[in-house]
Each structure stands twice: as structure tokens, then as C-alpha cells.
Motif scaffolding. Structure first.
Motif, short mmCIF file in Angstrom:
data_model
loop_
_atom_site.label_atom_id
_atom_site.label_comp_id
_atom_site.label_asym_id
_atom_site.label_seq_id
_atom_site.Cartn_x
_atom_site.Cartn_y
_atom_site.Cartn_z
N LEU A 114 -11.70 2.66 8.69
CA LEU A 114 -10.70 3.71 8.69
C LEU A 114 -9.52 3.29 9.55
O LEU A 114 -9.67 2.52 10.49
N TRP A 115 -8.34 3.81 9.21
CA TRP A 115 -7.17 3.57 10.04
C TRP A 115 -7.36 4.29 11.36
O TRP A 115 -7.87 5.41 11.39
N MET A 116 -6.97 3.67 12.46
CA MET A 116 -7.07 4.31 13.77
C MET A 116 -6.21 5.58 13.77
O MET A 116 -5.01 5.49 13.53
N PRO A 117 -6.78 6.73 14.03
CA PRO A 117 -6.02 7.97 13.93
C PRO A 117 -4.88 8.09 14.95
O PRO A 117 -3.93 8.83 14.72
N HIS A 118 -4.93 7.34 16.03
CA HIS A 118 -3.88 7.41 17.05
C HIS A 118 -2.75 6.40 16.81
O HIS A 118 -1.82 6.31 17.60
N VAL A 119 -2.81 5.65 15.70
CA VAL A 119 -1.80 4.62 15.41
C VAL A 119 -0.89 5.09 14.28
O VAL A 119 -1.32 5.20 13.14
N ALA A 120 0.37 5.35 14.61
CA ALA A 120 1.36 5.69 13.59
C ALA A 120 1.66 4.45 12.76
O ALA A 120 1.63 3.33 13.27
N LEU A 121 1.95 4.67 11.48
CA LEU A 121 2.27 3.56 10.58
C LEU A 121 3.60 3.85 9.90
O LEU A 121 3.78 4.91 9.31
N GLN A 122 4.52 2.90 10.02
CA GLN A 122 5.82 3.03 9.37
C GLN A 122 6.02 1.81 8.48
O GLN A 122 5.90 0.67 8.94
N LEU A 123 6.30 2.05 7.19
CA LEU A 123 6.48 0.97 6.23
C LEU A 123 7.90 0.99 5.67
O LEU A 123 8.44 2.05 5.36
N HIS A 124 8.47 -0.22 5.54
CA HIS A 124 9.84 -0.39 5.04
C HIS A 124 9.78 -1.40 3.89
O HIS A 124 9.51 -2.57 4.12
N LEU A 125 10.05 -0.92 2.67
CA LEU A 125 9.95 -1.78 1.49
C LEU A 125 11.19 -1.69 0.62
O LEU A 125 11.76 -0.60 0.45
N ALA A 126 11.59 -2.82 0.06
CA ALA A 126 12.68 -2.85 -0.92
C ALA A 126 12.12 -2.39 -2.26
O ALA A 126 11.13 -2.93 -2.74
N SER A 127 12.75 -1.41 -2.85
CA SER A 127 12.19 -0.79 -4.05
C SER A 127 12.19 -1.69 -5.28
O SER A 127 11.45 -1.44 -6.23
N ARG A 128 12.98 -2.77 -5.26
CA ARG A 128 13.02 -3.69 -6.41
C ARG A 128 12.57 -5.10 -6.03
O ARG A 128 12.85 -6.06 -6.75
N ASP A 129 11.87 -5.24 -4.94
CA ASP A 129 11.39 -6.53 -4.44
C ASP A 129 10.23 -7.02 -5.30
O ASP A 129 9.19 -6.38 -5.37
N ARG A 130 10.38 -8.17 -5.94
CA ARG A 130 9.33 -8.70 -6.81
C ARG A 130 8.04 -9.00 -6.06
O ARG A 130 6.97 -9.04 -6.65
N HIS A 131 8.13 -9.18 -4.76
CA HIS A 131 6.94 -9.49 -3.96
C HIS A 131 6.09 -8.25 -3.70
O HIS A 131 4.91 -8.38 -3.37
N VAL A 132 6.67 -7.06 -3.81
CA VAL A 132 5.92 -5.85 -3.46
C VAL A 132 5.79 -4.85 -4.61
O VAL A 132 4.99 -3.93 -4.54
N ILE A 133 6.57 -5.03 -5.67
CA ILE A 133 6.69 -3.99 -6.70
C ILE A 133 5.38 -3.70 -7.43
O ILE A 133 5.12 -2.56 -7.82
N ASP A 134 4.52 -4.69 -7.60
CA ASP A 134 3.29 -4.48 -8.36
C ASP A 134 2.12 -3.96 -7.54
O ASP A 134 1.26 -3.27 -8.08
N ALA A 135 2.05 -4.29 -6.29
CA ALA A 135 0.88 -3.89 -5.50
C ALA A 135 1.24 -3.11 -4.24
O ALA A 135 0.81 -1.98 -4.05
N ALA A 136 2.03 -3.72 -3.36
CA ALA A 136 2.31 -3.10 -2.06
C ALA A 136 3.08 -1.80 -2.19
O ALA A 136 2.79 -0.82 -1.51
N LEU A 137 4.08 -1.77 -3.07
CA LEU A 137 4.90 -0.57 -3.19
C LEU A 137 4.09 0.61 -3.74
O LEU A 137 4.14 1.70 -3.15
N PRO A 138 3.31 0.46 -4.81
CA PRO A 138 2.49 1.58 -5.26
C PRO A 138 1.48 2.03 -4.19
O PRO A 138 1.23 3.23 -4.03
N LEU A 139 0.93 1.08 -3.46
CA LEU A 139 0.00 1.41 -2.39
C LEU A 139 0.70 2.25 -1.32
O LEU A 139 0.21 3.30 -0.91
N ALA A 140 1.87 1.80 -0.89
CA ALA A 140 2.62 2.53 0.13
C ALA A 140 3.05 3.90 -0.38
O ALA A 140 3.03 4.88 0.36
N ARG A 141 3.42 3.98 -1.65
CA ARG A 141 3.79 5.28 -2.22
C ARG A 141 2.60 6.24 -2.24
O ARG A 141 2.78 7.44 -2.08
#
Length: 191
Positions: A114-141
Motif C-alpha cells: 500500500l502507498w504510505m498514507p502520510h506521503v503526499a504524491l504529486q505527478l506532472h505529466l505531458a499529456s502528449r508524451d509518447r513515453h507516458v501516453i499508453d501506460a503512465a498517463l492512464p494510471l495517473a489519471r
């Protein structure tokens, strides 16, 4: 003010990563930039990724060692591949209060059940980045879609660009306006 560890991307500890660290530090914070490549920097993503692959688990181990070296740090951040050691440290080292991911996202249970409940998580992704568009971006969304739930610590910020390293001054896709927004959002988290 916060002590932050910023783990570089697959191309190494570029001058652009150092410049980003300086911008974050300008908010009154101390930013440590460990060099997990022992001084090597690569001009292309492919060359950097090949080196990262050759290092194997050593990259992750070096990142965890850097987290242990800076015991006063309460925030850990990673750009691209640098999010792997940042995530592991955030999930396994109780001292961290926030994890910042730039140009990457991982499952919340990547290194712990489980994610540590006391740890805030902030994600910054480029919406058209080929490196993240198929996996990381949907996960973050999916994190953002459940942000109202108390067990979800994640905030997602999307940037309208296809540049993977839009925050790195040494990258052709560098965007000063988007970088300024990214740094402002990090400062807001740290406040």
C-alpha cells in the motif's frame, strides 16, 4: 523549508536537471541532486535508456543509497526513470512526507503493498508524451479520478506538450512557461 532529493532522468544529471533543482531551491528549499551515473550524461533518450538497462538494479540501489545519505530530506522527487528509486524510497523510508513524479508514474503498490498514507504524491505529466501516453498517463489519471477518496494521496497535473523533458533546459522540448508552472505547483505542495 524542505530538504528535497531530486533524482535525474535516464539521460543523467544534466545541466537542465541542475537548473530545475535551482528553481525549486529558489523557494527557500534545499535540493540535493545525486548523480546515479557517476558523471555520465547522454545526449539522447535511447543512449540513456541503454545505460540504465546496463546498470539494471544498480540504478535503483544507488537511488536508495542517495536517499539514505540525505537523512534530513522529507521530500523525494524523480524525473522519468528517476521516479523508480524515488517511489521505492517514498514507500519504504518512513521519513518522507511527499513524493513528486515528473514525466513518469508507477502503480501505488510498486514497492509496497500500500502507498504510505502520510506521503503526499504529486505527478506532472505531458499529456502528449509518447513515453507516458499508453501506460503512465492512464494510471495517473486513475489516481486523479479517485482523488476525493481519503486513501488516495495523488494529485495529477497535465501539461499540453509532447516533450518528455519539457522541464530540462538541455532538451529540445524545453518549455520555460510550463517549467515555471511545474515549479510553482511544487512550491505550493511544499508550502
Amino acid at each position: 523549508m524542505a530538504q528535497i532529493i531530486l533524482v535525474h532522468h535516464a539521460r543523467g544529471l544534466t545541466d537542465g536537471v541542475r537548473a530545475l533543482a535551482e528553481q525549486i531551491a529558489a523557494g527557500g528549499h534545499t535540493v540535493h541532486t545525486p548523480d546515479l551515473y557517476d558523471g555520465r550524461v547522454f545526449d539522447t533518450d535511447d543512449a540513456g535508456l541503454a545505460h540504465l538497462e546496463a546498470l539494471g538494479d544498480e540504478f535503483l540501489a544507488r537511488g536508495i543509497a542517495a536517499a539514505a545519505e540525505h537523512r534530513s530530506a522529507s521530500v523525494i522527487a524523480g524525473i522519468g526513470a528517476g521516479l523508480r528509486p524515488a517511489f521505492k524510497a517514498a514507500q519504504t523510508v518512513p521519513a518522507f512526507r511527499a513524493c513528486i513524479g515528473v514525466s513518469a508514474a508507477l502503480p501505488l503498490n510498486a514497492y509496497a503493498p500500500l502507498w504510505m498514507p502520510h506521503v503526499a504524491l504529486q505527478l506532472h505529466l505531458a499529456s502528449r508524451d509518447r513515453h507516458v501516453i499508453d501506460a503512465a498517463l492512464p494510471l495517473a489519471r486513475s489516481y486523479a479520478a479517485t482523488a476525493e477518496k481519503p486513501d488516495n494521496p495523488a494529485d495529477l497535473f497535465e501539461y499540453d506538450t509532447d516533450a518528455h523533458l519539457f522541464m530540462d533546459t538541455t532538451d529540445p522540448g524545453y518549455d520555460p512557461a510550463l517549467t515555471e508552472t511545474l515549479v510553482r505547483r511544487i512550491h505550493e505542495l511544499l508550502a
